[in-house]
Design a protein around this motif. Structure first.
Motif, short mmCIF file in Angstrom:
data_model
loop_
_atom_site.label_atom_id
_atom_site.label_comp_id
_atom_site.label_asym_id
_atom_site.label_seq_id
_atom_site.Cartn_x
_atom_site.Cartn_y
_atom_site.Cartn_z
N MET A 109 -0.96 -5.02 3.24
CA MET A 109 -2.39 -5.54 3.72
C MET A 109 -2.24 -7.05 3.19
SD MET A 109 -5.09 -5.64 5.19
CE MET A 109 -5.57 -4.00 5.82
N ARG B 192 0.94 -1.02 0.08
CA ARG B 192 -0.14 0.03 -0.02
C ARG B 192 0.68 1.14 0.00
NH1 ARG B 192 -5.27 -1.64 1.88
NH2 ARG B 192 -5.65 -3.39 0.65
N GLU C 91 -2.28 -5.80 8.97
CA GLU C 91 -1.34 -4.84 8.18
C GLU C 91 -0.04 -5.48 8.69
OE1 GLU C 91 -2.55 -1.02 8.77
OE2 GLU C 91 -3.40 -0.66 7.07
#
Length: 493
Positions: free
Chosen positions: A400, A386, A444
């Motif tokens: 993620m 991300r 995450e």
């Protein structure tokens, strides 16, 4: 016969005589199991008429077709005995239809093949079968001269602890007398004694008489010609000449193979070998088992029978196995006490069997253990990048986990636009600021790749491991039998 055999199948070749209508018929009994090809071939070569036994409930099997081929190659007429007609699932029409398909057209189907329905259990049809054999013999006008030195074929041979080398011989020409000198292959001797299949002593044996003889110098190979000569010294001379020629051939063969294959073997260093010493109670069984085992060899794994003979497992066998890093297979025999002790001391494995297919299956499994396993990739998880963060000496990807789990110790790859741009190990895996062993889907994490910093958002990091899959040797025989069963079922339908 089968009641005395392990596994309920005939594993030895036998010979015996039967009285029918005041005449004598000599039978040579060969095993039907698919492993005994050499025995059946030998049986077809020494007989005048072949009686092909087909089970009424099973029909024509692959080994039936093979036996037909042997009989045709030897140019011997075939009489078919359809056995087990007393069973409820016996189907004579189906068997005759299958016989027609392999070229044996029964007489009631317009052909010339004699077929006799019989039951070995109840005795039904046996007398008719004997009559048909005598009728076929009359048509062929079978004759032999009894007034000449005996000549025949060794059907079976073994090393008996009390009696020494023993051979079952089918006399085909002339008359064999007690005291006659003979030569058979590299074996020679004088007939010290001979007996029929009932164990009765005989003074002489005429044409078509199977006898067990004693007085051999060593165990002859089954299938070799047995010839009487005038003097024992002449027999010894011939046998020794043949032995020297055989030794020369083996030496020439060994040196030729080593010279021609030296460079190939060095180049193909991946070839693995399973070396086997084979011992059995009789030579025919040893020969059949050796042939079956050698057919297990593949380009990657080779099974080599370095020595085979009839007789108990001796210290010499153990010494050879130890020197060659091989194993010993014993078929229907036991190791001598000294040999067993030496094997334990030297760490030589001895495997003993009484049923041939158990030995074949065990060797197949052993060879599969020598095959290098194949590896299949097993996916563990996927994570999407991300955002990226530059830290001293590395680039950390904020990710993620989309599915599965990312494992710190697993191998990983970086995929960008469907193409792999990196593969290796993870430098670090963190959950917030703490090191993590694994991170599951929906969470995450921060990932640093080992020796790779060109990470961009939307890249996919995949974690995977290589799973070893044990390989199997190809076994075409069962498929053939299954295919045969499918044909049988289709015909029945």
């Amino acid at each position: 016969m089968t009641a005395r055999e392990f596994g309920g199948i005939t594993q030895h070749i036998g010979a015996y005589t039967v009285e029918a209508n005041g005449r004598t018929i000599a039978f040579v009994d060969t095993p039907g199991h698919e492993a005994f090809t050499a025995m059946r071939a030998r049986g077809a070569k020494v007989t005048d008429i072949v009686v092909l036994v087909v089970a009424a409930n099973e029909g024509v099997m692959p080994q039936t077709q093979e036996a037909v081929n042997h009989a045709r190659a030897a140019n011997v007429p075939i009489i078919v005995a359809i056995n087990k007609i007393d069973l409820p699932d016996a189907n004579l029409d189906r068997v005759k239809q299958r016989l027609t398909e392999i070229g044996l057209v029964p007489e009631d189907y317009g052909g010339d093949t004699i077929t006799v329905p019989v039951s070995a259990r109840t005795g039904e049809g046996i007398d008719r079968l004997l009559e048909m054999i005598l009728l076929q013999a009359d048509v062929m006008d079978l004759k032999a001269n009894p007034n000449r030195p005996a000549r025949g074929t060794v059907i079976e041979s073994q090393l008996d602890r009390g009696r020494g080398p023993v051979a079952t011989v089918l006399v085909q020409e002339g008359t064999l007398h007690q005291g006659d000198s003979f030569v058979s292959g590299t074996s020679y001797g004088r007939v010290r004694a001979m007996q029929n299949h009932l164990g009765q002593r005989l003074a002489e044996a005429g044409p078509s008489t199977p006898v067990e003889i004693f007085g051999l110098s060593n165990v002859p190979e089954p299938g070799t010609v047995f010839t009487c000569v005038a003097e024992e010294s002449k027999a010894r001379q011939v046998a020794e000449y043949r032995r020297s020629k055989q030794r020369e051939g083996e030496l020439a063969k060994t040196s030729r193979i080593s010279l021609e294959d030296l460079s190939q073997r060095m180049a193909a260093g991946e070839v693995k070998e399973l070396k086997v010493i084979l011992k059995g109670d009789v030579q025919g069984s040893v020969e059949a088992l050796a042939d079956s085992l050698q057919r297990l060899s593949t380009p990657e794994v080779k099974l080599e029978v370095i020595h085979q003979s009839a007789g108990a497992i001796s210290e010499t066998d153990v010494t050879l196995a130890s020197a060659s890093k091989g194993i010993i297979i014993g078929f229907n025999i036991r190791p001598e006490p000294k040999a067993a002790a030496l094997a334990e001391k030297e760490g030589v494995e001895i495997r003993l069997y009484t049923v041939i297919y158990e030995a074949i299956n065990d060797m197949r499994e052993a060879m599969e253990g020598l095959l290098a396993p194949t590896y299949r990739e097993k996916s563990l998880g996927r994570a999407e990048v991300r955002k990226t963060f530059n830290v001293p000496g590395a680039t950390v990807a904020g990710c993620m986990v989309l599915e599965g789990k990312i494992v710190r110790s697993a191998r990983s790859r970086l995929v960008r636009d469907g193409r792999q741009v990196w593969e290796g190990k993870l430098g670090s895996l963190k959950r917030f600021k703490d090191d993590a062993r694994e991170v599951a889907a929906g969470y995450e994490c921060g990932i640093a790749l080992e020796n790779f910093n060109d990470v961009k958002p939307d890249d996919i990091i995949e974690a995977f491991e290589m799973e070893a899959i044990l390989r199997k040797l190809e076994a075409p025989k069962p498929q053939t039998v299954r295919g045969q069963a499918a044909v049988e079922k289709q015909l029945q339908t």
